[in-house]
Scaffold this active site. Structure first.
Site, mmCIF file in Angstrom:
data_model
loop_
_atom_site.group_PDB
_atom_site.id
_atom_site.type_symbol
_atom_site.label_atom_id
_atom_site.label_comp_id
_atom_site.label_asym_id
_atom_site.label_seq_id
_atom_site.Cartn_x
_atom_site.Cartn_y
_atom_site.Cartn_z
ATOM 1 C CG ASP A 63 -1.769 1.189 1.408
ATOM 2 O OD1 ASP A 63 -2.354 1.607 0.394
ATOM 3 O OD2 ASP A 63 -1.892 1.724 2.520
ATOM 4 C CB CYS A 117 -9.248 4.915 1.307
ATOM 5 S SG CYS A 117 -7.561 5.210 1.873
ATOM 6 N N GLY A 134 -3.041 9.410 -3.072
ATOM 7 C CA GLY A 134 -4.394 9.734 -3.530
ATOM 8 C C GLY A 134 -4.525 10.939 -4.438
ATOM 9 C CB THR A 165 -5.033 5.209 -4.523
ATOM 10 O OG1 THR A 165 -5.968 5.700 -3.556
ATOM 11 C CG2 THR A 165 -4.469 6.341 -5.324
ATOM 12 C CB CYS A 196 -3.479 0.651 -2.237
ATOM 13 S SG CYS A 196 -3.553 2.412 -2.572
HETATM 14 N N1 DGL Z 1 -4.747 3.277 1.162
HETATM 15 C C1 DGL Z 1 -4.922 3.837 -0.130
HETATM 16 C C2 DGL Z 1 -6.241 3.398 -0.764
HETATM 17 O O1 DGL Z 1 -6.778 2.367 -0.457
HETATM 18 C C3 DGL Z 1 -4.797 5.309 -0.355
HETATM 19 C C4 DGL Z 1 -3.925 6.117 0.406
HETATM 20 C C5 DGL Z 1 -3.265 7.258 -0.308
HETATM 21 O O2 DGL Z 1 -3.912 8.254 -0.658
HETATM 22 O O3 DGL Z 1 -2.085 7.114 -0.441
HETATM 23 O O4 DGL Z 1 -6.743 4.078 -1.615
#
Ligand code: DGL
Length: 264
Positions: free
Chosen positions: A10, A184, A43, A75, A73
Site C-alpha cells: 500500500d 480506502c 491519492g 488508489t 490500495c
Molecule cells: N490506502 C490507499 C487506498 O486504499 C490510499 C492512500 C493514499 O492516498 O495514499 O486508496
C-alpha cells in the site's frame, strides 16, 4: 512454477487492514508487506507517479520471489493493476475497488455514501462499476482529504480525526444514505470515530475480508496454499518510519521489520 510467497503493499499502513485478514485466512502463508509511507499519500498524485512508485515495489516483490501480489490500495489498483497484469503475466495480482456493488444491492433508502481518494473516484473501475451496479441509486461521493495523513500519523482516534470525519459524513447522513463504503484501506483504522458519528444510521462497508477471500481462492486454484506451519516471521518493509509501522501491529508478535528500506 509459481512461488507461494505473497507480497502485500500500500502507499502506507492502510493495507495492513487487508494484511490482517489474509493472515487470518492463510495462517501458514509466507507474506511480505511493504508500506511506502515516505511517499504517502498517493491519492492526489498523478497516475504516472502512482504507477512509477508502485512499480518499484512490484519489482521488489518479484525479485523476492512472490507468486501473488495483493495491491491493498484502491488508489494504486485504479491507476496500475491493468498495467501490472500485462507487464508481469507470470504473477497473480489481486486488486481492490470501493464496494459499490454490495452497497447498492443492500440499500433500502436507495442512497449510498462512498468515502475514497480523488484518484480512486477518477479511476475507470469506479466509474464503470457505478454505471453497472448503481445506476438507479443515489451515490454521495466524498474525497477524504487529510484522512490518510491522520492515520499515518497515528491519530486515527483523535478529536481532529473526529471533526474531519464529521464534516464528510454528516452531509451523507443528511441525504439519508444507509450504506457508507470505506473506499480506502486506511479508513478502517478510523472505525472508532466513524461509529461515534454514524451510530446505527448506516452500515459501514469495508472490503478487506472479501479481498483476503479472493487471495485464498486464487492460491487454491494455483495449488499455492501453504498448509504446513510456517516458522518464518512476517516481514515488513517501510520507506518511512518503522515505529509507525510497529504501532499499527502491536498485537502481533512474530514480526520482522526492515527499517527504512527502499527498492531500486
Ligand atoms: N490506502 C490507499 C487506498 O486504499 C490510499 C492512500 C493514499 O492516498 O495514499 O486508496
Amino acid at each position: 512454477m509459481l512461488n507461494n510467497k505473497i507480497g502485500v503493499f500500500d502507499s502506507g499502513v492502510g493495507g495492513l487492514t487487508v494484511w490482517q485478514q489474509i493472515v487470518k485466512l492463510l495462517p501458514n502463508q509466507p507474506i511480505l508487506y511493504f508500506a511506502d509511507s515516505k511517499n504517502c499519500p498517493y491519492g492526489s498524485k498523478s497516475k504516472q507517479q502512482v504507477k512509477d512508485l508502485s512499480e518499484r515495489i512490484v519489482r521488489f516483490f518479484v525479485q523476492q520471489g512472490c507468486g501473488l501480489i495483493t495491491i491493498a490500495c484502491n488508489t494504486i489498483t485504479a491507476a496500475a493493476v491493468d498495467y501490472f497484469r500485462k507487464k508481469y503475466p507470470q504473477i497473480l495480482f489481486v486488486g481492490m475497488e470501493p464496494a459499490t456493488k454490495p452497497a447498492a444491492s443492500q440499500t433500502k433508502t436507495g442512497r449510498i455514501g462512498i468515502l475514497a481518494t480523488q484518484n480512486t473516484f477518477q479511476g475507470e473501475k469506479f466509474v464503470s462499476t457505478r454505471n453497472k451496479y448503481a445506476k438507479d441509486i443515489q451515490v454521495e461521493i466524498q474525497i477524504g482529504y487529510g484522512l490518510v495523513e491522520i492515520v499515518e500519523e497515528g491519530k486515527a482516534d483523535s478529536e481532529e480525526a473526529y471533526n474531519l470525519l464529521k464534516k464528510y459524513i454528516d452531509p451523507m447522513l443528511a441525504h439519508q444514505v444507509d450504506q457508507i463504503v470505506l473506499g480506502c484501506t486506511h479508513y478502517p483504522f478510523l472505525l472508532k470515530n466513524l461509529k461515534r458519528i454514524i451510530g446505527s444510521q448506516a452500515t459501514i462497508i469495508e472490503p478487506s475480508l472479501a479481498v483476503a477471500k479472493r487471495v485464498k481462492i486464487l492460491l487454491e486454484e494455483n495449488s499455492l496454499v501453504q498448509f504446513l506451519s510456517n516458522q518464518e516471521p512476517y516481514v515488513f518493509y517501510t520507506s518511512g518510519s518503522v515505529s509507525t509501522l510497529r504501532t499499527f501491529l502491536k498485537s502481533y508478535s512474530a514480526l520482522d521489520f526492515q527499517t527504512q528500506y527502499y527498492p531500486n
